[in-house]
Design an enzyme around this catalytic site. Structure first.
Site, PDB file in Angstrom:
ATOM      1  N   TYR A 166       3.218  -5.216   1.839  1.00 50.21           N
ATOM      2  CA  TYR A 166       1.855  -3.869   1.256  1.00 50.21           C
ATOM      3  C   TYR A 166       2.511  -3.452  -0.547  1.00 50.21           C
ATOM      4  CZ  TYR A 166      -2.057  -0.523   1.175  1.00 50.21           C
ATOM      5  OH  TYR A 166      -3.158   0.097   1.204  1.00 50.21           O
ATOM      6  N   TYR A 225       4.530   3.379  -1.740  1.00 50.98           N
ATOM      7  CA  TYR A 225       5.426   1.501  -1.646  1.00 50.98           C
ATOM      8  C   TYR A 225       6.575   1.411  -1.828  1.00 50.98           C
ATOM      9  CZ  TYR A 225       5.713  -2.588  -4.184  1.00 50.98           C
ATOM     10  OH  TYR A 225       6.176  -3.459  -4.542  1.00 50.98           O
TER      11      TYR A 225
END
Length: 295
Positions: free
Chosen positions: A63, A127
């Site tokens: 992702y 992230y």
């Protein structure tokens, strides 16, 4: 013939590996993405790795929507941590080796010297935290894995900074790009070649587990990178340098994320091109710009 399972095969790196795979006839490549294998499904991953009798697993799936990740931490964790655990456990059970791709975002970017693999991690974004968690869980369940951290990835495939700059450069007269974030661009074709070189050397008896850093040689800011893209692409757009504070983003970016590549060069004898040379190579392969590339 050894079987190489590549996840995230429809992304930039996966497509780059696919492009180079014909040059490695000693390997049988199995390219998968979410449409053929849900790596978040542990049972499906285990069954797939066994069915294909994989000898190596190259995980290119992640992702990577850095700003969206701030509002989607659960999904980010599923893909960047839990799916990595699934792949590691399945590989260990099947006796397969893992090569996993991670990121410079595991660092907060406050260094003033290129980061080495042993530097303390301190991610400043969802992230970065989820990618670090993926590294950690992989080393727990599959300690003989190779983890390669990279940065500023771009290619002929998908959406990336180079293609966006080329598009905007031909649409706008002026563009503002941050000059106070420093790093090294990485051409996915070069990273793919490095991964395949690791595979080839593993078959020759050289496979040294651990964390490695890889990007192209040289250092620049996003502003410098954009200026060079416009120059090579003959784009009429004028690029203005701005500070990060004037370009607000949801997720924090490292201000300095240059990676020291000495380890991967020494152990796997990999030669790494300068970012400007690789940018030129990539742009020659991007449709619509091949004929007007400034040579």
């Amino acid at each position: 013939m050894k079987t190489i399972l590549v996840t995230g095969a429809n992304g930039q790196l996966g497509n780059s590996i696919r492009q180079l795979s014909a040059g490695y006839p000693q390997f049988a490549f199995v390219f998968t993405d979410v449409d053929t294998l849900d790596i978040c499904d542990a049972q499906a991953v285990d069954a797939f790795v066994k069915e294909k009798q994989a000898d190596y697993v190259i995980n290119c799936a992640a992702y990577t929507a850095v700003d969206k990740a701030e509002d989607n931490e659960a999904l980010c964790l599923r893909i960047n941590r839990d799916a990595v655990r699934n792949l590691g456990e399945a590989a260990r059970a099947a006796g397969a080796r893992v090569i996993h791709v991670s990121t410079d975002y595991v660092f907060d970017g406050t260094n003033h010297l290129p980061y080495v693999e042993t530097d303390e991690t301190c991610p400043a974004s969802v992230y970065g935290r989820t990618k670090l968690a993926g590294e950690q869980v992989l080393q727990e369940v599959c300690p003989d894995a190779v983890i390669i951290r990279t940065a500023w990835l771009y290619s002929e495939f998908g959406t990336n900074f180079v293609k966006t700059m080329l598009r905007l450069g031909n649409e706008r007269e002026q563009l503002s790009v941050v000059f106070d974030q420093i790093g090294s661009p990485t051409y996915a074709g070069d990273l793919a070649a490095a991964i395949l070189a690791v595979l080839a050397q593993a078959e020759e008896g050289v496979f040294v587990p651990g964390i490695y850093h890889f990007s192209n040689e040289g250092v620049c800011s996003w502003y410098d990178f954009a200026v060079k893209i416009m120059e090579l692409g003959n784009a009429p757009c004028h690029v203005l340098p701005i500070e990060s504070k004037d370009y607000p983003a949801k997720a924090a970016r490292p201000h300095f994320s240059v990676l020291n590549k000495a380890k991967i060069k020494a152990i796997y004898k990999i030669s790494i091109p300068h970012w400007e040379a690789s940018l030129r190579t990539c742009m020659m392969g991007i449709g619509g710009n091949r004929n007007n590339l400034n040579r």
